[in-house]
Design an enzyme around this catalytic site. Structure first.
Site, PDB file in Angstrom:
ATOM      1  CD  GLN A  18      -2.957  -1.152   2.232  1.00  0.00           C
ATOM      2  OE1 GLN A  18      -2.655  -1.715   3.274  1.00  0.00           O
ATOM      3  NE2 GLN A  18      -4.118  -0.551   2.083  1.00  0.00           N
ATOM      4  NE  ARG A  75      -0.343  -4.768  11.756  1.00  0.00           N
ATOM      5  CZ  ARG A  75      -1.418  -4.971  11.001  1.00  0.00           C
ATOM      6  NH1 ARG A  75      -2.368  -4.060  10.933  1.00  0.00           N
ATOM      7  NH2 ARG A  75      -1.559  -6.077  10.313  1.00  0.00           N
ATOM      8  CG  HIS A 119      -0.970  -6.160   5.231  1.00  0.00           C
ATOM      9  ND1 HIS A 119      -1.123  -5.525   6.445  1.00  0.00           N
ATOM     10  CD2 HIS A 119      -2.057  -5.815   4.506  1.00  0.00           C
ATOM     11  CE1 HIS A 119      -2.248  -4.821   6.445  1.00  0.00           C
ATOM     12  NE2 HIS A 119      -2.835  -4.976   5.278  1.00  0.00           N
ATOM     13  CG  ASN A 164      -3.573  -7.532   7.869  1.00  0.00           C
ATOM     14  OD1 ASN A 164      -3.827  -7.012   8.955  1.00  0.00           O
ATOM     15  ND2 ASN A 164      -4.215  -7.212   6.753  1.00  0.00           N
ATOM     16  CD  GLU A 165      -7.910  -7.058   7.799  1.00  0.00           C
ATOM     17  OE1 GLU A 165      -8.298  -7.145   6.626  1.00  0.00           O
ATOM     18  OE2 GLU A 165      -8.103  -6.051   8.496  1.00  0.00           O
ATOM     19  CG  ASN A 293      -6.602  -5.281  11.527  1.00  0.00           C
ATOM     20  OD1 ASN A 293      -5.899  -4.977  12.501  1.00  0.00           O
ATOM     21  ND2 ASN A 293      -6.093  -5.654  10.367  1.00  0.00           N
ATOM     22  CE1 TYR A 295     -10.224   0.508   9.210  1.00  0.00           C
ATOM     23  CE2 TYR A 295      -9.912  -1.874   9.278  1.00  0.00           C
ATOM     24  CZ  TYR A 295      -9.399  -0.594   9.135  1.00  0.00           C
ATOM     25  OH  TYR A 295      -8.048  -0.428   8.923  1.00  0.00           O
ATOM     26  CD  GLU A 366      -5.355  -2.770   9.307  1.00  0.00           C
ATOM     27  OE1 GLU A 366      -6.440  -2.551   8.743  1.00  0.00           O
ATOM     28  OE2 GLU A 366      -4.465  -3.493   8.814  1.00  0.00           O
ATOM     29  CD1 TRP A 412      -6.269   1.999   7.287  1.00  0.00           C
ATOM     30  CD2 TRP A 412      -4.498   0.718   7.805  1.00  0.00           C
ATOM     31  NE1 TRP A 412      -5.668   1.626   6.122  1.00  0.00           N
ATOM     32  CE2 TRP A 412      -4.579   0.841   6.407  1.00  0.00           C
ATOM     33  CE3 TRP A 412      -3.462  -0.046   8.367  1.00  0.00           C
ATOM     34  CZ2 TRP A 412      -3.656   0.228   5.550  1.00  0.00           C
ATOM     35  CZ3 TRP A 412      -2.553  -0.652   7.516  1.00  0.00           C
ATOM     36  CH2 TRP A 412      -2.665  -0.511   6.124  1.00  0.00           C
ATOM     37  CD1 TRP A 420      -6.491  -2.956   0.834  1.00  0.00           C
ATOM     38  CD2 TRP A 420      -4.917  -3.949  -0.425  1.00  0.00           C
ATOM     39  NE1 TRP A 420      -5.404  -3.233   1.640  1.00  0.00           N
ATOM     40  CE2 TRP A 420      -4.437  -3.839   0.906  1.00  0.00           C
ATOM     41  CE3 TRP A 420      -4.088  -4.536  -1.390  1.00  0.00           C
ATOM     42  CZ2 TRP A 420      -3.166  -4.291   1.280  1.00  0.00           C
ATOM     43  CZ3 TRP A 420      -2.824  -4.990  -1.015  1.00  0.00           C
ATOM     44  CH2 TRP A 420      -2.384  -4.873   0.300  1.00  0.00           C
ATOM     45  CG  PHE A 428      -8.443   4.283   5.408  1.00  0.00           C
ATOM     46  CD1 PHE A 428      -9.219   3.979   6.522  1.00  0.00           C
ATOM     47  CD2 PHE A 428      -8.786   3.711   4.192  1.00  0.00           C
ATOM     48  CE1 PHE A 428     -10.305   3.116   6.422  1.00  0.00           C
ATOM     49  CE2 PHE A 428      -9.872   2.855   4.082  1.00  0.00           C
ATOM     50  CZ  PHE A 428     -10.632   2.559   5.203  1.00  0.00           C
TER      51      PHE A 428
HETATM   52  C1  GAL Z   1      -7.844  -3.712   6.324  1.00  0.00           C
HETATM   53  C2  GAL Z   1      -6.481  -3.931   5.719  1.00  0.00           C
HETATM   54  C3  GAL Z   1      -5.733  -2.683   5.431  1.00  0.00           C
HETATM   55  C4  GAL Z   1      -6.590  -1.529   4.978  1.00  0.00           C
HETATM   56  C5  GAL Z   1      -7.853  -1.411   5.787  1.00  0.00           C
HETATM   57  C6  GAL Z   1      -8.856  -0.411   5.276  1.00  0.00           C
HETATM   58  O1  GAL Z   1      -8.690  -4.763   5.977  1.00  0.00           O
HETATM   59  O2  GAL Z   1      -5.696  -4.735   6.560  1.00  0.00           O
HETATM   60  O3  GAL Z   1      -4.719  -3.011   4.528  1.00  0.00           O
HETATM   61  O4  GAL Z   1      -6.765  -1.525   3.639  1.00  0.00           O
HETATM   62  O5  GAL Z   1      -8.518  -2.621   5.869  1.00  0.00           O
HETATM   63  O6  GAL Z   1      -9.622  -0.960   4.255  1.00  0.00           O
END
Ligand code: GAL
Length: 467
Positions: A18, A75, A119, A164-165, A293, A295, A366, A412, A420, A428
């Protein structure tokens, strides 16, 4: 004053593809994201990470920014193909040098590196010649790669995140096909996930057996949204619980208890791979902390076999397998990713993790807010992002008061970056990137974080009602 416990870790986060750019420089091999970005219509606006924010060349400037914003931890991830261009075998010394220099620069500035090993930028050779995460042999490849990282950086790095995820890798990469490698299937996600868990376990056990003298910790980071029952009906409460188990329990249950959640076994039958007894023993307890992580939040409702198509994350496999319909409340504020801002969902998720996983030490690795920031008179004002962070951190603080062992928080992201499949449009970052000049401009949220990191909290104004 909203105060966090003594020793609470304040960090910001990024990932290699990224931000780094330099996609084909100094011996780096191609990754599956380099390849994915060349397929028409896969990434918004035809964007790619070829240059990204050119962190590869600007890392010193970037470390200075982290320092000036008061974060004590950073990180970032290592690009596997930058240090092993074909994924296995030959090590690229120039790649090692880059990360070694970055680590030294961080340490010289009093910033603790937290490294993610994977990642999502898998060496392309492992995908095209070996089927990527579908091939069980990838666990050995990942272990060998982890070994190089522990050997070369472990003298200075004490905080490791293996993956990661893995949910995103499995579902978006192998289920919905919207992320690299772009496969669509209702069984491959479960196979990929199985190999991801085994790969994580091998890296964890390797550290324990050969590198424990380095005195570090190794964990895994999973992503999860909160699922709130849509009604008080028991069937909706069960649906919400089931959704959490299919999302987070899928990966966290094996790592804490040695096996998949019972509800997944019942619903998936033969589509869910089986761990051997020996594997279960190795997987169980294979993390030193709970990386999360987080959101957003959605309502969950029993679908009774009638899925609402287009329900978020709905795909040919996962939603049907869960039998859950997801929805949002129309009053919830949405970010430019269309993710709802629901701070209390963060608190509830932390409490759910605390209760299910025996009071594990949790790090939010995140959490953040995307919008379309703009420069006005050379400045970027983002009060909405500050409000977001205040409200989520307030929710974290309440979870801590309620007994949750939350030990740290990583915003994040440190920078606007390549988001992506959405390309560069969603921003962000705490630091704005002018993509024409690659200039970094701290947003007002970055300045606000400086106050938080230096006071270990912030002064709450009377009228603020955040959670
Ligand atoms: C997570 C990911 C990050 C970033 C973030 C916001 O899923 O680990 O790379 O893109 O979401 O979409």
């Amino acid at each position: 004053m909203t105060k966090f416990p003594e020793g609470f870790v304040w960090g910001s986060a990024t990932s290699s593809y990224q931000i780094e750019g330099a996609h084909n420089l100094d011996g780096k091999g191609p990754s599956i994201w380099d390849a994915f970005c060349t397929i028409p219509n896969r990434v918004a606006n035809g964007d790619n990470g070829n240059i990204a924010i050119d962190h590869y060349h600007k890392y010193k400037e970037d470390v200075a920014l982290i320092k000036s914003q008061g974060f004590s931890a950073y990180r970032f991830s290592i690009s596997w193909p930058r240090i092993m261009p074909e994924g296995r075998g030959k090590v690229n010394e120039a790649g090692i040098q880059f990360y070694s220099d970055l680590i030294d620069e961080l340490l010289a500035n009093g910033i603790t590196p937290w490294i993610t090993l994977y990642h999502w930028d898998l060496p392309l050779a492992l995908q095209s010649e070996n089927d990527g995460w579908l091939n069980p042999s990838i666990a050995d490849d990942f272990e060998a790669y982890a070994k190089v990282c522990f050997e070369r950086f472990g003298d200075r790095v004490k905080h490791w995140i293996t993956l990661n995820e893995p949910w995103v890798v499995s579902i978006l990469g192998y289920g919905q096909g919207v992320f690299a490698p772009g496969r669509v299937s209702n069984s491959e996600p479960y196979q990929a996930a199985h190999n991801l868990i085994l790969a994580h376990t091998k890296a964890y056990r390797l550290y324990q057996s050969e590198f424990s003298h380095q005195g570090g910790t190794v964990g895994i980071t999973n992503n999860c949204d909160w699922r709130e029952p849509l009604t008080d009906k028991q069937e909706d409460k069960d649906a919400a619980e089931r959704a959490l188990l299919f999302f987070l329990g899928w990966f966290a249950d094996p790592v804490y208890f040695g096996d998949y959640p019972q509800v997944m076994k019942e619903r998936l039958g033969e589509r869910l791979p089986v761990f051997t007894e020996e594997e279960k023993e190795l997987i169980k307890g294979s993390t030193d902390f709970f990386g999360l992580n987080h959101y957003t939040t959605m309502f969950a409702e029993d679908s009774h076999g009638k899925l609402v198509k287009g329900s978020v994350y709905g795909n040919g496999g996962l939603s049907e397998d869960q039998d859950v319909n997801l929805s949002q409340d129309s009053t919830w504020e949405l970010t430019s990713m269309n993710w709802a801002v629901v701070p209390w969902g963060c608190r509830k998720l932390l409490e759910w993790i605390h209760n299910r996983y025996n009071g594990a030490d949790i790090y939010i690795t995140e959490n953040g807010f995307a919008c379309n920031d703009e420069i006005v008179d050379g400045k970027v004002e983002d009060p909405y992002r500050i409000k977001f962070y205040k409200s989520y951190l307030q929710a974290c603080n309440e979870a801590i008061e309620n007994g949750v062992n939350l030990k740290g928080y990583f915003a994040w992201s440190l920078f606007d970056n390549f988001e992506w499949a959405s390309g560069y449009r969603p921003r962000f970052g705490l630091n704005f990137i002018n993509y024409e000049t690659l200039e970094r401009i701290p947003k007002s949220s970055a300045l606000w974080f400086k106050e938080v990191t230096s006071n270990n909290g912030w002064e709450v104004e009377k009228h603020e009602e955040l959670v």
